[in-house]
Scaffold this active site. Sequence first.
Site, PDB file in Angstrom:
ATOM      1  N   HIS A   8      21.432 -13.011  26.147  1.00  0.00           N
ATOM      2  CA  HIS A   8      22.171 -14.360  26.007  1.00  0.00           C
ATOM      3  C   HIS A   8      20.822 -15.408  26.434  1.00  0.00           C
ATOM      4  CE1 HIS A   8      25.298 -12.299  28.364  1.00  0.00           C
ATOM      5  NE2 HIS A   8      25.436 -12.042  29.398  1.00  0.00           N
ATOM      6  N   ASP A  68      13.451  -6.428  24.271  1.00  0.00           N
ATOM      7  CA  ASP A  68      12.976  -6.418  25.642  1.00  0.00           C
ATOM      8  C   ASP A  68      11.424  -6.626  25.140  1.00  0.00           C
ATOM      9  OD1 ASP A  68      13.479  -5.847  28.857  1.00  0.00           O
ATOM     10  OD2 ASP A  68      11.880  -4.955  28.585  1.00  0.00           O
ATOM     11  N   THR A  69      10.918  -7.281  25.841  1.00  0.00           N
ATOM     12  CA  THR A  69       9.825  -7.936  25.938  1.00  0.00           C
ATOM     13  C   THR A  69       8.940  -8.043  27.675  1.00  0.00           C
ATOM     14  OG1 THR A  69      10.333  -9.397  23.965  1.00  0.00           O
ATOM     15  CG2 THR A  69       8.032  -9.861  25.432  1.00  0.00           C
ATOM     16  N   TYR A 150       6.217 -17.390  28.790  1.00  0.00           N
ATOM     17  CA  TYR A 150       5.024 -17.634  29.745  1.00  0.00           C
ATOM     18  C   TYR A 150       4.109 -18.078  27.928  1.00  0.00           C
ATOM     19  CZ  TYR A 150       5.198 -13.639  32.921  1.00  0.00           C
ATOM     20  OH  TYR A 150       5.412 -13.309  34.174  1.00  0.00           O
TER      21      TYR A 150
HETATM   22  P1  IMP Z   1      13.266  -9.622  28.736  1.00  0.00           P
HETATM   23  O1  IMP Z   1      12.815  -9.702  27.123  1.00  0.00           O
HETATM   24  O2  IMP Z   1      13.644 -11.056  28.453  1.00  0.00           O
HETATM   25  O3  IMP Z   1      13.309  -9.521  29.499  1.00  0.00           O
HETATM   26  O4  IMP Z   1      11.373 -11.112  29.185  1.00  0.00           O
HETATM   27  C1  IMP Z   1      10.494 -10.459  29.707  1.00  0.00           C
HETATM   28  C2  IMP Z   1       9.958 -11.861  30.944  1.00  0.00           C
HETATM   29  O5  IMP Z   1       9.202 -12.199  29.730  1.00  0.00           O
HETATM   30  C3  IMP Z   1      10.543 -13.274  30.573  1.00  0.00           C
HETATM   31  O6  IMP Z   1      10.157 -13.447  32.194  1.00  0.00           O
HETATM   32  C4  IMP Z   1      11.016 -13.884  29.707  1.00  0.00           C
HETATM   33  O7  IMP Z   1      10.660 -15.617  29.850  1.00  0.00           O
HETATM   34  C5  IMP Z   1       9.117 -13.576  29.107  1.00  0.00           C
HETATM   35  N1  IMP Z   1       9.182 -13.511  27.365  1.00  0.00           N
HETATM   36  C6  IMP Z   1      10.113 -12.625  26.990  1.00  0.00           C
HETATM   37  N2  IMP Z   1       9.412 -13.558  25.237  1.00  0.00           N
HETATM   38  C7  IMP Z   1       8.442 -14.266  25.144  1.00  0.00           C
HETATM   39  C8  IMP Z   1       8.034 -14.945  24.320  1.00  0.00           C
HETATM   40  O8  IMP Z   1       7.499 -14.896  23.637  1.00  0.00           O
HETATM   41  N3  IMP Z   1       7.098 -15.320  25.174  1.00  0.00           N
HETATM   42  C9  IMP Z   1       6.696 -16.161  26.137  1.00  0.00           C
HETATM   43  N4  IMP Z   1       7.561 -15.067  27.261  1.00  0.00           N
HETATM   44  C10 IMP Z   1       8.212 -14.401  26.657  1.00  0.00           C
END
Ligand code: IMP
Length: 192
Positions: A8, A68-69, A150
């Site tokens: 989303h 996932d990041t 971040y």
């Molecule tokens: P998720 O992959 O949506 O679970 O992201 C995990 C966390 O990493 C969240 O707080 C996102 O805002 C942050 N995040 C994911 N991708 C990026 C990026 O490309 N830059 C900075 N923060 C990121």
Amino acid sequence: MKIVFASHNQNKTKEIRSVLPQGIELLTLNDLNCFEEIPENEPTIEGNSAFKANWVFNHFGMPCFADDTGLEVRALNGAPGVHSARYADETTNDEANMHKLLEALKPFSDRTAQFKTVITFRDQHREIQFTGVISGQIGTSKRGEFGFGYDPIFIPEDAAQTFAEMTLLQKNKFSHRARAMAQFLEFLAEHT
Ligand code: IMP
């Protein structure tokens, strides 16, 4: 080819659209009228990525991929890592997460970190993962207005600016997500 992005997150969607070649139509969960939050309870980034892709495939039966990041900080033994989204609290608040990280790093001179993105592609034939990593440094304060998460405190290696001081085009030259996407797109070109 139609492919579902199991997210989303508008910011991620924008980044991914910007590197997609013509001929691939990206559908988001909103396009499928799916407004549910997919659980992210696995102990690893790889696990969460696979869970999200499988969740969408099992619900919609369409080729899909998930991202996932996590941000892994060396002095903090890899934290926040898989907990990056909810590092400060359960609300996934970027400001609170960055504040907590800057405070946690105050005692350390080593500010080395890396972003890691794991993309999982799932269709009726296979489940396959692609990993993109970018090393860098955590800045001492927030800088820049672009990007998300971040980005204002992450300075990628060989750059002077934070990701949030870069345009999307510039961020795509370095970013974990662009690196994982490049491998994924190569795979798609060979297999579709
Ligand atoms: P998720 O992959 O949506 O679970 O992201 C995990 C966390 O990493 C969240 O707080 C996102 O805002 C942050 N995040 C994911 N991708 C990026 C990026 O490309 N830059 C900075 N923060 C990121």
